[in-house]
Structure formats: C-alpha cells, structure tokens
Design a protein around this motif. Structure first.
Motif, PDB file in Angstrom:
ATOM      1  N   MET A  47       0.835  -1.158   0.000  1.00  0.00           N
ATOM      2  CA  MET A  47       0.000   0.000   0.000  1.00  0.00           C
ATOM      3  C   MET A  47       0.887   1.230   0.000  1.00  0.00           C
ATOM      4  O   MET A  47       1.829   1.322   0.779  1.00  0.00           O
ATOM      5  N   THR A  48       0.630   2.140  -0.894  1.00  0.00           N
ATOM      6  CA  THR A  48       1.422   3.367  -1.001  1.00  0.00           C
ATOM      7  C   THR A  48       0.492   4.573  -1.027  1.00  0.00           C
ATOM      8  O   THR A  48      -0.667   4.466  -1.446  1.00  0.00           O
ATOM      9  N   HIS A  49       1.012   5.693  -0.579  1.00  0.00           N
ATOM     10  CA  HIS A  49       0.274   6.961  -0.589  1.00  0.00           C
ATOM     11  C   HIS A  49       1.246   8.063  -0.965  1.00  0.00           C
ATOM     12  O   HIS A  49       2.448   7.956  -0.710  1.00  0.00           O
ATOM     13  N   LYS A  50       0.701   9.124  -1.537  1.00  0.00           N
ATOM     14  CA  LYS A  50       1.532  10.273  -1.892  1.00  0.00           C
ATOM     15  C   LYS A  50       1.562  11.275  -0.749  1.00  0.00           C
ATOM     16  O   LYS A  50       0.576  11.459  -0.042  1.00  0.00           O
ATOM     17  N   VAL A  51       2.701  11.925  -0.605  1.00  0.00           N
ATOM     18  CA  VAL A  51       2.846  12.998   0.368  1.00  0.00           C
ATOM     19  C   VAL A  51       2.228  14.243  -0.235  1.00  0.00           C
ATOM     20  O   VAL A  51       2.523  14.614  -1.371  1.00  0.00           O
ATOM     21  N   GLY A  52       1.349  14.901   0.526  1.00  0.00           N
ATOM     22  CA  GLY A  52       0.671  16.103   0.057  1.00  0.00           C
ATOM     23  C   GLY A  52       1.586  17.316   0.112  1.00  0.00           C
ATOM     24  O   GLY A  52       2.714  17.263   0.614  1.00  0.00           O
ATOM     25  N   PRO A  53       1.109  18.447  -0.421  1.00  0.00           N
ATOM     26  CA  PRO A  53       1.922  19.666  -0.476  1.00  0.00           C
ATOM     27  C   PRO A  53       2.386  20.165   0.895  1.00  0.00           C
ATOM     28  O   PRO A  53       3.407  20.836   1.003  1.00  0.00           O
ATOM     29  N   LYS A  54       1.667  19.852   1.956  1.00  0.00           N
ATOM     30  CA  LYS A  54       2.068  20.273   3.305  1.00  0.00           C
ATOM     31  C   LYS A  54       2.841  19.187   4.033  1.00  0.00           C
ATOM     32  O   LYS A  54       3.065  19.267   5.236  1.00  0.00           O
ATOM     33  N   GLY A  55       3.235  18.131   3.325  1.00  0.00           N
ATOM     34  CA  GLY A  55       3.980  17.038   3.948  1.00  0.00           C
ATOM     35  C   GLY A  55       3.084  16.034   4.652  1.00  0.00           C
ATOM     36  O   GLY A  55       3.560  15.176   5.390  1.00  0.00           O
ATOM     37  N   GLN A  56       1.790  16.121   4.425  1.00  0.00           N
ATOM     38  CA  GLN A  56       0.848  15.229   5.088  1.00  0.00           C
ATOM     39  C   GLN A  56       0.674  13.925   4.325  1.00  0.00           C
ATOM     40  O   GLN A  56       0.731  13.893   3.103  1.00  0.00           O
ATOM     41  N   VAL A  57       0.462  12.855   5.100  1.00  0.00           N
ATOM     42  CA  VAL A  57       0.199  11.531   4.533  1.00  0.00           C
ATOM     43  C   VAL A  57      -1.028  10.980   5.250  1.00  0.00           C
ATOM     44  O   VAL A  57      -1.152  11.103   6.470  1.00  0.00           O
ATOM     45  N   VAL A  58      -1.921  10.375   4.501  1.00  0.00           N
ATOM     46  CA  VAL A  58      -3.112   9.769   5.096  1.00  0.00           C
ATOM     47  C   VAL A  58      -2.759   8.371   5.605  1.00  0.00           C
ATOM     48  O   VAL A  58      -2.178   7.566   4.880  1.00  0.00           O
ATOM     49  N   ILE A  59      -3.107   8.110   6.866  1.00  0.00           N
ATOM     50  CA  ILE A  59      -2.935   6.759   7.411  1.00  0.00           C
ATOM     51  C   ILE A  59      -4.131   5.949   6.921  1.00  0.00           C
ATOM     52  O   ILE A  59      -5.279   6.329   7.145  1.00  0.00           O
ATOM     53  N   PRO A  60      -3.877   4.839   6.251  1.00  0.00           N
ATOM     54  CA  PRO A  60      -4.984   4.048   5.701  1.00  0.00           C
ATOM     55  C   PRO A  60      -6.005   3.655   6.782  1.00  0.00           C
ATOM     56  O   PRO A  60      -5.647   3.406   7.934  1.00  0.00           O
ATOM     57  N   LYS A  61      -7.272   3.623   6.390  1.00  0.00           N
ATOM     58  CA  LYS A  61      -8.361   3.352   7.327  1.00  0.00           C
ATOM     59  C   LYS A  61      -8.173   2.041   8.078  1.00  0.00           C
ATOM     60  O   LYS A  61      -8.413   1.981   9.286  1.00  0.00           O
ATOM     61  N   ASN A  62      -7.748   0.999   7.383  1.00  0.00           N
ATOM     62  CA  ASN A  62      -7.595  -0.278   8.092  1.00  0.00           C
ATOM     63  C   ASN A  62      -6.555  -0.179   9.208  1.00  0.00           C
ATOM     64  O   ASN A  62      -6.708  -0.795  10.268  1.00  0.00           O
ATOM     65  N   LEU A  63      -5.507   0.616   9.020  1.00  0.00           N
ATOM     66  CA  LEU A  63      -4.503   0.805  10.076  1.00  0.00           C
ATOM     67  C   LEU A  63      -5.047   1.705  11.182  1.00  0.00           C
ATOM     68  O   LEU A  63      -4.792   1.464  12.371  1.00  0.00           O
ATOM     69  N   ARG A  64      -5.792   2.756  10.801  1.00  0.00           N
ATOM     70  CA  ARG A  64      -6.409   3.613  11.828  1.00  0.00           C
ATOM     71  C   ARG A  64      -7.348   2.789  12.702  1.00  0.00           C
ATOM     72  O   ARG A  64      -7.349   2.924  13.925  1.00  0.00           O
TER      73      ARG A  64
END
Length: 76
Positions: free
Chosen positions: A1-18
């Motif tokens: 599972m991969t996610h992109k880093v947003g313009p403010k350096g934010q990354v979404v923690i996937p729902k299953n992990l949350r």
C-alpha cells in the motif's frame, strides 16, 4: 500500500490501520527515524503521572527512603 505525500507534507494513514490502532481524528502520534524509513506510533497517555502511584507500596517505600535520607542529612 502506497500513498503520496501532500503539499504540506501530510500523509493519510490508511483506514484499516487507523481502525487497527484505534486512531481517531485529533489523536496524537509520534514520528521518528528508524534506519532508512520513518516510523509512526500512537501516543497513549491515558492517565497523568501525578498521583498515578498513590496508595501503592512503591510510594510507601519511597517515603521511607526519603525520611531516612533526611535523618542522615540532619545528623551531618
């Protein structure tokens, strides 16, 4: 599972992990460098330290030790 880093350096923690870690909006997490990657861990502080050990044998022992230290210091 991969996610992109947003313009403010934010990354979404996937729902299953949350869900697995019980993370809710507003919860605090801590980050640290672990070799060649970044690790994240939920902060779990459910009880303040003040009064945490009240009434335990640990507190009684500490009180005895402190009293003995004061007695020794008074004799000097």
């Amino acid at each position: 599972m991969t996610h992109k880093v947003g313009p403010k350096g934010q990354v979404v923690i996937p729902k299953n992990l949350r869900d697995e870690f019980g993370l809710e909006p507003g919860d605090e997490v801590t980050f640290w460098r672990d070799g060649d990657h970044v690790a994240v861990r939920p902060m779990r502080s459910t009880q303040p330290l003040k009064g945490r050990f009240a009434g335990s044998a640990l507190v009684d022992e500490l009180d005895r030790e402190r009293a003995a230290d004061r007695t020794r210091e008074d004799r000097r």
